[in-house]
Design a protein around this motif. Structure first.
Motif, PDB file in Angstrom:
ATOM      1  N   HIS A 385      73.185  64.462  -9.391  1.00  2.89           N
ATOM      2  CA  HIS A 385      72.445  64.228 -10.631  1.00  2.89           C
ATOM      3  C   HIS A 385      71.616  65.435 -11.064  1.00  2.89           C
ATOM      4  O   HIS A 385      70.944  65.382 -12.093  1.00  2.89           O
ATOM      5  CB  HIS A 385      71.541  62.996 -10.498  1.00  2.89           C
ATOM      6  N   THR A 450      64.883  61.535  -5.249  1.00  2.00           N
ATOM      7  CA  THR A 450      65.871  61.113  -4.260  1.00  2.00           C
ATOM      8  C   THR A 450      65.452  59.761  -3.692  1.00  2.00           C
ATOM      9  O   THR A 450      64.330  59.304  -3.903  1.00  2.00           O
ATOM     10  CB  THR A 450      65.989  62.133  -3.111  1.00  2.00           C
ATOM     11  N   ASP A 452      66.411  55.551  -2.129  1.00  2.00           N
ATOM     12  CA  ASP A 452      66.907  54.259  -2.613  1.00  2.00           C
ATOM     13  C   ASP A 452      66.066  53.711  -3.760  1.00  2.00           C
ATOM     14  O   ASP A 452      66.600  53.130  -4.711  1.00  2.00           O
ATOM     15  CB  ASP A 452      66.926  53.248  -1.458  1.00  2.00           C
ATOM     16  N   THR A 455      66.918  55.436  -6.938  1.00  2.00           N
ATOM     17  CA  THR A 455      68.285  55.083  -7.327  1.00  2.00           C
ATOM     18  C   THR A 455      68.326  53.702  -7.958  1.00  2.00           C
ATOM     19  O   THR A 455      68.927  53.495  -9.030  1.00  2.00           O
ATOM     20  CB  THR A 455      69.213  55.133  -6.102  1.00  2.00           C
ATOM     21  N   ARG A 456      67.683  52.719  -7.311  1.00  2.00           N
ATOM     22  CA  ARG A 456      67.693  51.347  -7.830  1.00  2.00           C
ATOM     23  C   ARG A 456      67.002  51.255  -9.184  1.00  2.00           C
ATOM     24  O   ARG A 456      67.396  50.464 -10.046  1.00  2.00           O
ATOM     25  CB  ARG A 456      67.018  50.404  -6.835  1.00  2.00           C
ATOM     26  N   LEU A 460      66.471  58.742 -10.937  1.00  2.00           N
ATOM     27  CA  LEU A 460      66.805  59.970 -10.213  1.00  2.00           C
ATOM     28  C   LEU A 460      66.531  61.218 -11.048  1.00  2.00           C
ATOM     29  O   LEU A 460      66.295  62.295 -10.506  1.00  2.00           O
ATOM     30  CB  LEU A 460      68.278  59.949  -9.780  1.00  2.00           C
TER      31      LEU A 460
END
Length: 511
Positions: A385, A450, A452, A455-456, A460
């Motif tokens: 990304h 970076t 989880d 991302t969720r 990002l």
């Protein structure tokens, strides 16, 4: 974290003095920015090593945390870096590999309009900075060491965690320098740093007016690190007027001090004990003096003493003077007498500054577990990304970024890859350019998150945000600590549609 107070005022004063000897925050930030700038250059798409896993990391005193300020304003900090590239010793000759990295370093010097071209030394490439920052940078080309050599080191009783960090380096004095061969010189700065860390009985020394989690990583020091800094300043003072080559080299001081250190928590007692036990750590085998490299017992750090006995004599003279100066201070509790005894051996100005800060900010010294040394692979944030810069690059300026966190209404600066910050705090990043870039300019910030949580949440990022403050003289960006993990922010300066400066990632760790 448990803490153990050191209540002796003389030890507190010596800790303050060691803090005065340390590299300043501003110099550290400049060094870090330039080191990251070189790393970014080697990681760019056009780099000759862009398609290989590579990393840039410090070695020597910057890696050990034992840097001391130069005695004179005309002396320089020597920033030693390793450029380790994934590959095999049978892919290149030493000469070819050194020239491969050298071509990149020379191109970096040209692109940044440095006053002098990169210089080729016996093992390193050197960049000279002419802006008064008191720096020059030595860059050591290196490859990972082969499994056979690592196995040989383990058979010599080198711990696996240290042997596995060994590297192969180039040396233009080696007979195989221009031949394809598996026989390359070896080094292991990260393994040595790990050995030194283990010898430190890791306990960090900071001052009680700041919680240890708020102290930047580069300011955290174990007692052993402080001991080595005191010893190095004593050496620098004693050999200030001596001819070149006579002053004891830092790697011998660090090795012997680490072996002599027995876990003393009081700094005065530690310096006195190390001074007393320094010379017995040297091995004499049939008239040959040995200071073995702990992560390569086949290497003798004192090998030059045989051809240069004057260096051996200088070391022994210094070690005896060190003991004479510090052994009597182990039981001294009178601060005034203690400081007067330090003035001739560590410098009146440094002692006066330490006494002043000690009187202005009295407080006990506390100890706590240190953060591990972090290395900076050049591809650390090369993530899917992360967008590539859309502008052509002609990097004629450098950019330094400082961070500031606001917690409970209180603002506090923090360094890149420094303390772990709590969530939901306000962040402010400010950039300065050297030399200043003539206006008008455009300033962009690239945030790379970076983990989880980011991302969720679809957070990002990785694009470029134009700063709304560039036109009024401010180069700053406001952010918030939203997601746990390790993230980065980087500043790009664009003039006439060309990127003329970029800072390199400023790393932010969030709880």
């Amino acid at each position: 974290m448990t803490t153990t107070p050191t209540t002796r005022k003389t030890s507190q004063l010596l800790a303050r003095l060691a803090d005065q000897l340390d590299i300043s925050d501003s110099h550290f930030e400049v060094a870090e920015s330039r080191y990251q700038s070189v790393a970014n250059w080697l990681a760019r798409d056009a780099s000759a090593v862009a398609d290989r896993d590579s990393r840039i990391y410090p070695q020597g005193s910057f890696l050990l945390g034992t840097v001391v300020k130069p005695v004179s304003h005309v002396d320089e900090y020597d920033i030693d870096l390793v450029c380790e590239v994934a590959g095999s010793k049978l892919e290149w000759t030493q000469d070819e590999f050194k020239e491969l990295i050298g071509a990149e370093i020379k191109a970096y010097a040209r692109a940044n309009n440095m006053n002098a071209p990169a210089k080729c030394g016996r093992r390193c490439w050197t960049l000279e900075y002419a802006d008064g920052a008191q720096f020059h940078m030595d860059i050591l080309p290196a490859l990972p060491q082969d499994p056979q050599t690592k196995g040989w080191l383990r058979r010599l009783s080198v711990d696996s965690s240290q042997a596995d960090l060994a590297i192969a380096i180039t040396d233009d004095q080696e007979p195989t320098y221009r031949r394809l061969s598996n026989d390359w010189p070896q080094s292991n700065p990260r393994g040595f740093a790990e050995w030194f860390r283990q010898r430190s009985r890791p306990r960090v020394q900071v001052f009680a007016e700041a919680q240890i989690s708020q102290v930047p990583q580069h300011r955290r020091r174990t007692v052993l690190q402080r001991v080595v800094q005191v010893l190095k300043r004593h050496r620098d003072r004693m050999f200030a007027e001596a001819e070149d080559g006579l002053a004891p080299i830092s790697v011998i001081i660090s090795t012997l001090a680490a072996r002599a250190y027995q876990g003393e928590e009081d700094l005065v007692e530690a310096v006195a004990a190390v001074a007393t036990n320094l010379l017995p750590q040297i091995v004499n085998e049939g008239g040959v003096y040995l200071v073995r490299n702990p992560v390569n017992p086949d290497e003798n750090f004192a090998d030059k003493w045989e051809d240069h006995p004057e260096r051996r004599e200088a070391f022994f003279t210094w070690a005896k003077q060190l003991r004479a100066d510090f052994e009597p201070l182990a039981g001294e509790d009178n601060v005034q007498k203690f400081s007067e005894s330090l003035r001739p051996v560590l410098g009146g100005r440094a002692v006066d500054e330490a006494v002043q800060t000690f009187e202005d900010r009295p407080g006990r010294v506390i100890y706590g577990a240190p953060m591990p040394v972090r290395l900076a692979p050049v591809d650390r944030f090369n993530l899917p990304h992360r967008q590539k810069p859309p502008w052509p690059a002609a990097l004629r300026h450098t950019v330094s970024v400082v961070g500031e966190v606001t917690t409970n209404g209180r603002k506090q600066r923090f360094s890149s890859d420094g303390p772990v910050l709590p969530k939901h705090q306000s962040l402010s990043f400010r950039a300065t350019t050297d030399p200043p870039v003539p206006r008008p300019i455009e300033v962009y910030w690239q945030v790379i998150n970076t983990g989880d949580e980011a991302t969720r949440a679809g957070g990002l990022r990785g694009g470029f945000d134009i700063s709304k403050t560039a036109g009024v003289g401010g180069l700053h960006q406001n952010e918030t600590t939203l997601y746990s993990g390790t993230h980065s922010i980087e500043c790009f300066i664009v003039k006439d549609s060309v990127c003329v400066a970029r800072s390199g990632p400023f790393v932010v760790n969030i709880q």
